[in-house]
Design a protein around this motif. Sequence first.
Motif, PDB file in Angstrom:
ATOM      1  N   ASP A 160       0.788  -1.035   0.028  1.00  0.00           N
ATOM      2  CA  ASP A 160      -0.093   0.056  -0.011  1.00  0.00           C
ATOM      3  C   ASP A 160       0.917   1.127   0.188  1.00  0.00           C
ATOM      4  N   TYR A 161       2.035   1.141  -0.489  1.00  0.00           N
ATOM      5  CA  TYR A 161       2.936   2.418  -0.799  1.00  0.00           C
ATOM      6  C   TYR A 161       3.779   2.254  -1.989  1.00  0.00           C
ATOM      7  N   ALA A 162       4.304   3.415  -2.314  1.00  0.00           N
ATOM      8  CA  ALA A 162       5.012   3.517  -3.457  1.00  0.00           C
ATOM      9  C   ALA A 162       6.225   4.596  -3.243  1.00  0.00           C
ATOM     10  N   ARG A 163       7.617   4.279  -3.744  1.00  0.00           N
ATOM     11  CA  ARG A 163       8.513   5.391  -3.399  1.00  0.00           C
ATOM     12  C   ARG A 163       9.020   5.459  -4.914  1.00  0.00           C
ATOM     13  N   ASN A 164       9.381   6.703  -5.309  1.00  0.00           N
ATOM     14  CA  ASN A 164       9.724   7.094  -6.481  1.00  0.00           C
ATOM     15  C   ASN A 164      11.312   7.198  -6.646  1.00  0.00           C
ATOM     16  N   ILE A 165      11.912   7.937  -5.567  1.00  0.00           N
ATOM     17  CA  ILE A 165      13.242   8.362  -5.694  1.00  0.00           C
ATOM     18  C   ILE A 165      13.390   8.374  -4.021  1.00  0.00           C
ATOM     19  N   THR A 166      14.138   7.653  -3.500  1.00  0.00           N
ATOM     20  CA  THR A 166      14.626   7.284  -2.088  1.00  0.00           C
ATOM     21  C   THR A 166      16.276   7.400  -2.024  1.00  0.00           C
ATOM     22  N   VAL A 167      16.621   8.338  -0.824  1.00  0.00           N
ATOM     23  CA  VAL A 167      17.814   8.231  -0.659  1.00  0.00           C
ATOM     24  C   VAL A 167      17.970   7.811   0.924  1.00  0.00           C
ATOM     25  N   SER A 168      18.603   6.955   1.299  1.00  0.00           N
ATOM     26  CA  SER A 168      18.487   6.315   2.561  1.00  0.00           C
ATOM     27  C   SER A 168      20.010   6.412   3.255  1.00  0.00           C
ATOM     28  N   ALA A 169      20.311   5.866   4.299  1.00  0.00           N
ATOM     29  CA  ALA A 169      21.349   5.838   5.035  1.00  0.00           C
ATOM     30  C   ALA A 169      22.703   5.427   4.308  1.00  0.00           C
ATOM     31  N   PHE A 170      23.780   5.831   4.779  1.00  0.00           N
ATOM     32  CA  PHE A 170      24.902   5.151   4.117  1.00  0.00           C
ATOM     33  C   PHE A 170      25.158   3.725   4.426  1.00  0.00           C
ATOM     34  N   GLN A 171      24.971   3.341   5.618  1.00  0.00           N
ATOM     35  CA  GLN A 171      24.738   2.001   6.040  1.00  0.00           C
ATOM     36  C   GLN A 171      23.707   1.855   7.216  1.00  0.00           C
ATOM     37  N   PRO A 172      23.024   0.875   7.395  1.00  0.00           N
ATOM     38  CA  PRO A 172      22.015   1.068   8.437  1.00  0.00           C
ATOM     39  C   PRO A 172      22.686   1.395   9.713  1.00  0.00           C
ATOM     40  N   GLY A 173      22.031   2.314  10.390  1.00  0.00           N
ATOM     41  CA  GLY A 173      22.575   2.921  11.507  1.00  0.00           C
ATOM     42  C   GLY A 173      23.596   3.986  11.392  1.00  0.00           C
ATOM     43  N   TRP A 196       5.384   8.593  -2.127  1.00  0.00           N
ATOM     44  CA  TRP A 196       6.375   9.660  -1.969  1.00  0.00           C
ATOM     45  C   TRP A 196       7.033   9.729  -3.278  1.00  0.00           C
ATOM     46  N   GLY A 197       7.208  11.309  -3.531  1.00  0.00           N
ATOM     47  CA  GLY A 197       7.893  11.613  -4.875  1.00  0.00           C
ATOM     48  C   GLY A 197       9.544  11.586  -4.518  1.00  0.00           C
ATOM     49  N   ILE A 198       9.885  12.181  -3.754  1.00  0.00           N
ATOM     50  CA  ILE A 198      11.294  12.169  -3.248  1.00  0.00           C
ATOM     51  C   ILE A 198      11.508  12.096  -1.807  1.00  0.00           C
ATOM     52  N   ARG A 199      11.930  10.969  -1.332  1.00  0.00           N
ATOM     53  CA  ARG A 199      12.302  10.781   0.068  1.00  0.00           C
ATOM     54  C   ARG A 199      13.733  10.611   0.664  1.00  0.00           C
ATOM     55  N   VAL A 200      14.079  11.399   1.457  1.00  0.00           N
ATOM     56  CA  VAL A 200      15.269  11.558   1.955  1.00  0.00           C
ATOM     57  C   VAL A 200      15.547  11.251   3.469  1.00  0.00           C
ATOM     58  N   ASP A 201      15.865   9.844   3.758  1.00  0.00           N
ATOM     59  CA  ASP A 201      15.449   9.174   4.888  1.00  0.00           C
ATOM     60  C   ASP A 201      16.883   8.996   5.472  1.00  0.00           C
ATOM     61  N   PHE A 202      17.149   9.606   6.449  1.00  0.00           N
ATOM     62  CA  PHE A 202      18.576   9.304   7.308  1.00  0.00           C
ATOM     63  C   PHE A 202      19.497   9.930   6.572  1.00  0.00           C
ATOM     64  N   SER A 203      19.510  10.867   6.016  1.00  0.00           N
ATOM     65  CA  SER A 203      20.480  11.372   5.187  1.00  0.00           C
ATOM     66  C   SER A 203      20.781  13.083   5.319  1.00  0.00           C
ATOM     67  N   ASN A 204      21.974  13.452   5.620  1.00  0.00           N
ATOM     68  CA  ASN A 204      22.172  14.573   6.358  1.00  0.00           C
ATOM     69  C   ASN A 204      22.786  15.523   5.242  1.00  0.00           C
ATOM     70  N   GLY A 205      22.414  16.732   5.253  1.00  0.00           N
ATOM     71  CA  GLY A 205      22.995  17.775   4.159  1.00  0.00           C
ATOM     72  C   GLY A 205      22.562  17.535   2.775  1.00  0.00           C
ATOM     73  N   ALA A 206      21.620  16.835   2.708  1.00  0.00           N
ATOM     74  CA  ALA A 206      20.934  16.512   1.342  1.00  0.00           C
ATOM     75  C   ALA A 206      20.586  17.888   0.297  1.00  0.00           C
ATOM     76  N   VAL A 207      20.777  17.927  -0.926  1.00  0.00           N
ATOM     77  CA  VAL A 207      20.419  18.908  -1.683  1.00  0.00           C
ATOM     78  C   VAL A 207      19.280  18.581  -2.610  1.00  0.00           C
ATOM     79  N   VAL A 208      18.425  18.937  -2.576  1.00  0.00           N
ATOM     80  CA  VAL A 208      17.324  18.538  -3.168  1.00  0.00           C
ATOM     81  C   VAL A 208      16.701  19.933  -4.253  1.00  0.00           C
ATOM     82  N   HIS A 209      16.856  19.927  -5.410  1.00  0.00           N
ATOM     83  CA  HIS A 209      16.900  21.006  -6.372  1.00  0.00           C
ATOM     84  C   HIS A 209      16.616  20.851  -7.657  1.00  0.00           C
TER      85      HIS A 209
END
Length: 284
Positions: A160-173, A196-209
Amino acid sequence: MTKIVFSGLLALLASSALPAQAQGASCTQWIDTLPVDINAPGHYCLRNSIDTGLAGGAFNINASGVTLDCRGRGVRHVDADNDAFGIVAGGFGPVTDVTVRNCKLIGFATGIVFSPGSERVQIVNNDIVRARYDGISLWGRDSKIIGNRILEGRAATGLDYARNITVSAFQPGTPSTGNVISNNLVSGGADNGRIWGIRVDFSNGAVVHGNEIVGLRPNAGGFAVAIQIDGSDAQVSNNVMSGGEGTQFGIAGAPALCTRNIALGMTSAGFASCVRSVNDIEQP
């Protein structure tokens, strides 16, 4: 305003009339059949478009220092209910300095995925059409997702979900850092309770432009989020977000800076959640 929202769609139609990029001269390895395992550095190119019914991954990148260039050719999965991956990178360990470009991946469950520990990845100018799980999913840092088109995402059976562009952690934790998501088009996701169109998950300093997120259509009782930020110090700028049917949110989370974004027809633009909002525009 309508002209601004649909400029990405018009650009996509215009680009489809152009010949594939002529980069064959730099190719060192040619791909004629799938699936393929890429186990050594090099510049790999897809010779022709391919229809397939494979399971697993079509392109499996297991080495660093790889460029995969489909040269505008397409790979289409013929089974609408498949669980296959278009491109899998780092399935047997982290990869670095990998570029994936100019690929058209149609009807795969997941378009492109980079596994945990990836670094200095570039995902550029790819088309992902009718993905049912993720369009592009990156576990990595210091990487760029630029100029891709994620179109007509659909819900997989039982999800019941869909993610189009996802940026996650470098590694779990371990949070990722230094990632850029720029000038992508997300259009037409439907049939999901949560999109979700663009999801930035556990990622710091991301640029979404400079991205366009249009036409996400959640099921009744669900919701769509154009840009979700779960991480610190994100900068979100010059994005166009256009709502449609159902509950629509523009920006969710707390980016450090939101500037010059446009939200059209959203239930909530979300600019109030930004630490700083400068020259953002909301239209009903």
